[in-house]
Structure formats: structure tokens, C-alpha cells
Write an enzyme that holds these catalytic residues in place. Structure first.
Site, short mmCIF file in Angstrom:
data_model
loop_
_atom_site.label_atom_id
_atom_site.label_comp_id
_atom_site.label_asym_id
_atom_site.label_seq_id
_atom_site.Cartn_x
_atom_site.Cartn_y
_atom_site.Cartn_z
N ARG A 45 0.85 -1.19 0.00
CA ARG A 45 0.00 0.00 0.00
C ARG A 45 0.89 1.25 0.00
O ARG A 45 2.10 1.15 0.15
CB ARG A 45 -0.95 0.00 1.21
CG ARG A 45 -0.20 -0.32 2.50
CD ARG A 45 -0.72 0.35 3.68
NE ARG A 45 -0.60 1.77 3.60
CZ ARG A 45 0.55 2.44 3.76
NH1 ARG A 45 1.69 1.83 3.98
NH2 ARG A 45 0.57 3.76 3.68
N GLY A 46 0.20 2.42 -0.09
CA GLY A 46 0.95 3.66 -0.25
C GLY A 46 1.04 3.92 -1.75
O GLY A 46 1.39 3.01 -2.52
N ALA A 47 0.74 5.17 -2.16
CA ALA A 47 0.60 5.45 -3.59
C ALA A 47 1.81 5.05 -4.44
O ALA A 47 1.66 4.31 -5.42
CB ALA A 47 0.25 6.92 -3.77
N ARG A 88 -7.27 -0.34 -6.97
CA ARG A 88 -7.59 0.77 -6.06
C ARG A 88 -7.72 2.04 -6.90
O ARG A 88 -6.85 2.34 -7.70
CB ARG A 88 -6.50 0.94 -4.99
CG ARG A 88 -6.42 -0.26 -4.04
CD ARG A 88 -5.59 0.05 -2.82
NE ARG A 88 -6.30 0.90 -1.89
CZ ARG A 88 -5.71 1.49 -0.85
NH1 ARG A 88 -4.41 1.35 -0.65
NH2 ARG A 88 -6.40 2.24 -0.01
N GLN A 194 -2.73 2.79 9.87
CA GLN A 194 -1.41 2.85 9.21
C GLN A 194 -0.41 3.65 10.05
O GLN A 194 0.80 3.37 10.00
CB GLN A 194 -1.53 3.51 7.82
CG GLN A 194 -2.19 2.63 6.77
CD GLN A 194 -3.68 2.84 6.68
OE1 GLN A 194 -4.32 3.23 7.64
NE2 GLN A 194 -4.25 2.58 5.53
N ASP A 235 -2.17 10.96 -2.43
CA ASP A 235 -2.52 9.88 -3.37
C ASP A 235 -2.83 10.42 -4.75
O ASP A 235 -2.67 9.71 -5.75
CB ASP A 235 -3.71 9.08 -2.84
CG ASP A 235 -3.26 8.18 -1.71
OD1 ASP A 235 -3.15 8.67 -0.58
OD2 ASP A 235 -2.93 7.01 -1.99
N ASN A 245 -5.72 12.46 0.07
CA ASN A 245 -4.82 11.65 0.90
C ASN A 245 -5.68 10.90 1.92
O ASN A 245 -6.91 11.06 1.96
CB ASN A 245 -3.77 12.55 1.59
CG ASN A 245 -2.68 11.72 2.26
OD1 ASN A 245 -2.13 10.80 1.66
ND2 ASN A 245 -2.38 12.00 3.52
N LYS A 246 -5.04 10.10 2.74
CA LYS A 246 -5.75 9.24 3.69
C LYS A 246 -6.80 10.02 4.48
O LYS A 246 -6.57 11.14 4.91
CB LYS A 246 -4.69 8.64 4.64
CG LYS A 246 -5.21 7.71 5.71
CD LYS A 246 -6.12 6.62 5.20
CE LYS A 246 -5.50 5.73 4.14
NZ LYS A 246 -6.53 4.90 3.44
O1 MRU Z 1 -4.78 3.29 1.99
P1 MRU Z 1 -3.30 3.51 1.99
O2 MRU Z 1 -2.64 3.01 3.22
O3 MRU Z 1 -2.65 3.02 0.72
O4 MRU Z 1 -3.15 5.11 1.99
C1 MRU Z 1 -1.88 5.66 1.95
C2 MRU Z 1 -1.86 7.14 2.02
O5 MRU Z 1 -2.88 7.79 2.06
C3 MRU Z 1 -0.53 7.81 1.94
O6 MRU Z 1 -0.52 8.99 2.68
C4 MRU Z 1 -0.22 8.14 0.48
O7 MRU Z 1 -0.42 7.04 -0.34
C5 MRU Z 1 1.17 8.63 0.30
S1 MRU Z 1 2.38 7.37 0.57
C6 MRU Z 1 3.89 8.03 0.24
#
Ligand code: MRU
Length: 349
Positions: A45-47, A88, A194, A235, A245-246
Site C-alpha cells: 500500500r501507499g501510492a 484501487r 497505518q 494519493d 490523501n488518507k
Molecule cells: O490506503 P493507503 O494506506 O494506501 O493510503 C496511503 C496514504 O494515504 C498515503 O498517505 C499516500 O499514499 C502517500 S504514501 C507516500
């Protein structure tokens, strides 16, 4: 350095992030379907990390093809890329990496037997490129950090969320490397935690002291703990600087404005989507209710059958953002104007 993703020569090895912090489990993915599942279930996970995982996933799908014809191969690649991009919807890095491969593929003159190898090489290039982008973000961002500062962050934007040192968290790593003394506050990041599970674990592994708070405590922390700066990841960033973002990021940005705390976003240019004008057009992933009715899918914390709504991301309007830290430098207000210049230089030439 811990690697969220590694190409073993035969398969894609990921750290299964659903197991952290209880244990460090690696998982070898051998098919495109396994990569799809790992992205959808947030094992990876993470963009930026899901963009790179998808790039390898595309190769895993294509390496077994027996197409004799180049056009058929490219049609199949488009089909697989479309499939992976459905895993996603919010992080643009996923589509960015896949489109990058498709676009490079269409320019190559190689024979059909060679094409899968070319896809692997592009995936490996994008992987290395992500590592370098993170380092540059760390350099630019750490210049904003002074000795003695308290920084609050949300979600996980570090080693696990990218294939390098991270974005927002990468800035914290770089500042520490430069021997700046900083205090880090970490939002737990409901519902999938997270912040509590992943960021606290990463910082613990790196020997960086951090203090965990629940998301609801952030405003009070801004009021009482002299937070100097908030840095989060992204994201997808629209043309006007609105940032998805999250979930919980927008709360933080609003609270920062009230308390006059600078709110920064750190992201690679691969997180920008210049095809959309504003955050309203960003698709926001909605995940299963069980993620909020049961803690980590295990312990029920509400009545059976409770109604719920679980958007995984929110959009922070550009006017709440002090600056966006990228590998190309820091873009400041007025974001619409500075990003318009970036769009022209980077994407339209
Ligand atoms: O749902 P996730 O855990 O993939 O969400 C991640 C985030 O929102 C991060 O802040 C974003 O992807 C940036 S990661 C460098």
C-alpha cells in the site's frame, strides 16, 4: 534498508503490511492476480509503492503470454493494465506507472518475444526512479526543518509506502540523518491504523522516538504541544493543488489553519494528475464497512448491522496547503499558478 518491494529475478517479493507490527512476513507474488489481490487487500500500500507493484504485476501477467503477433501482445497489455488499475481507484500512481509502460511499449520496435523483457526493464527503471525521487523529496523537505521542531504526520508515508525512504516520513528520516533534533507525533489513522501499526513500527526500527496519538487528539495536540509543522503524503494532486490523501488529512489541514500551523504535502510528481482540474474529480475509494465496525477485522466495536460509511481518502483544498514538496522542489502558494508552470514544463513539452 528495509525494502517494501523487491524483484527476486522470478517473482515480486513484498512485505505483507497487514501483518505489521506483529511480525515481518515476506510474500512472493508470481501472478498478476496475486499482485491485484495484494494491492486491493493493502498487503502492499501507499501510492508510490502500489504503482511499482502494479508495474511488476503487468510483467507477471505478460511473461506467460504466447502471442505471436505484436498488436495482440499490446492489446493484452492494455487489458491487463486496465485490470490492475481497478485494484484501487484513488492513488494516481497506479495508473501513472501502467500508462508509462504502455506508452513506452508502443514506441518500441522489438519483436514480440522480447517485449515482456522490455516491460520488466521499464518496471525496474520505474522502481529505481522512485527510490531517487524519495531521496530528493527528503533533501528539499528537510531544509524546512529546524532543530527542536515538533512535526505531526498522518498515515504511513515511509519505507513501506514507497520503494525508497518515503515522502513525508522520508523528510523526517533525512532531517534525522542531518542530525536535526525533532519530535514526531503520529496520528493513529483510523480505521486501518497505518500510523499506529506502520509509521510507529518504522520509526521504532529506525530508532527515531515518536509519540502516538489518536486522530481525534490532533487538534488538541496542535493547541497544546507547539506543533511546528504537519507533513502528509498524497494519493492524487489535481491541477489546482487540491490533494487527496488518507481519510483524516482534511481534518488536520482545517485544524492547522485555525492554529496557524504550516501544513505541507510531500509527494513525487507521479502523484500529480494534470488531467483533472480540481479535487472534486478525484475518485474516492470506499471500502467495506467491516473495516470500521471491527478493529482490524477482528473485534466488533459497534452493534451488529450498524450503518456505516467508509471513504478511505479525503480531499484537502489547495488553499489550506502551505506548500507541496516534490523531487523538483517545493511548490508554494498560489498553487494554481505554480503548478500550472510545472504542468507546462514537465508534461506538455
Ligand atoms: O490506503 P493507503 O494506506 O494506501 O493510503 C496511503 C496514504 O494515504 C498515503 O498517505 C499516500 O499514499 C502517500 S504514501 C507516500
Amino acid at each position: 534498508m528495509l525494502k517494501s518491494i523487491e524483484w527476486t529475478g522470478r517473482s515480486l517479493r513484498i512485505i505483507d503490511q497487514t501483518e505489521i507490527p506483529s511480525c515481518l512476513v515476506y510474500k512472493d507474488l508470481n501472478t498478476i492476480e496475486e499482485v491485484f489481490e495484494a494491492i486491493q487487500r493493502l498487503r502492499v500500500r501507499g501510492a508510490p509503492a502500489i504503482g511499482i507493484a502494479a508495474a511488476y504485476g503487468l510483467y507477471l501477467g505478460l511473461r506467460t503470454l504466447e502471442e505471436e503477433n505484436r498488436d495482440d501482445f499490446i492489446a493484452k497489455a492494455r487489458h491487463y493494465a486496465e485490470y490492475l488499475s481497478q485494484a484501487r481507484p484513488t492513488a494516481v500512481n497506479l495508473g501513472w506507472a501502467l500508462n508509462r509502460i504502455l506508452s513506452d511499449l508502443s514506441k518500441l520496435n522489438s519483436g514480440v518475444r522480447i517485449l515482456p523483457v522490455e516491460v520488466l526493464e521499464i518496471a525496474q527503471y520505474l522502481h529505481q526512479d522512485d527510490i531517487e525521487r524519495c531521496n530528493k523529496i527528503g533533501e528539499y523537505g528537510s531544509e524546512l526543518i529546524e532543530d527542536g521542531m515538533t512535526i505531526l504526520t498522518h498515515c504511513n508515508t515511509g519505507l513501506l509506502a514507497t520503494t525508497g525512504i518515503g515522502t513525508a516520513l522520508g523528510i523526517i528520516y533525512t532531517a534525522r540523518k542531518k542530525r536535526k533534533k525533532i519530535t514526531v507525533l503520529v496520528d493513529e489513522t483510523r480505521p486501518l491504523l497505518q500510523g499506529a501499526r506502520l509509521t510507529m513500527w518504522e520509526l521504532h526500527e529506525a530508532g527515531i522516538p515518536a509519540t502516538l496519538i489518536t486522530d481525534g487528539m490532533a487538534a488538541y495536540a496542535l493547541q497544546k504541544r507547539k506543533v511546528d509543522m504537519v507533513i502528509v503524503g498524497a494519493d492524487r494532486i489535481a491541477k489546482n493543488g487540491d490533494v487527496a490523501n488518507k481519510i483524516g488529512t482534511y481534518n488536520l489541514a482545517v485544524n492547522c489553519r485555525y492554529h496557524r500551523v504550516p501544513f505541507y504535502v510531500a509527494a513525487p510528481l507521479s502523484s500529480f494528475d494534470f488531467l483533472i482540474n480540481s479535487g472534486d474529480q478525484i475518485p474516492i475509494e470506499e471500502r467495506s464497512c467491516q473495516e470500521i465496525t471491527d478493529v482490524l477485522g477482528r473485534i466488533a466495536i459497534t452493534v451488529k448491522g450498524a450503518n456505516c460509511w467508509n471513504p478511505a481518502f479525503d480531499v484537502t483544498p489547495a488553499n489550506l496547503i502551505k506548500g507541496i514538496i516534490t523531487e523538483g522542489g517545493i511548490y508554494r502558494q498560489p498553487l494554481l499558478k505554480t503548478l500550472n508552470k510545472l504542468n507546462k514544463i514537465t508534461y506538455q513539452n
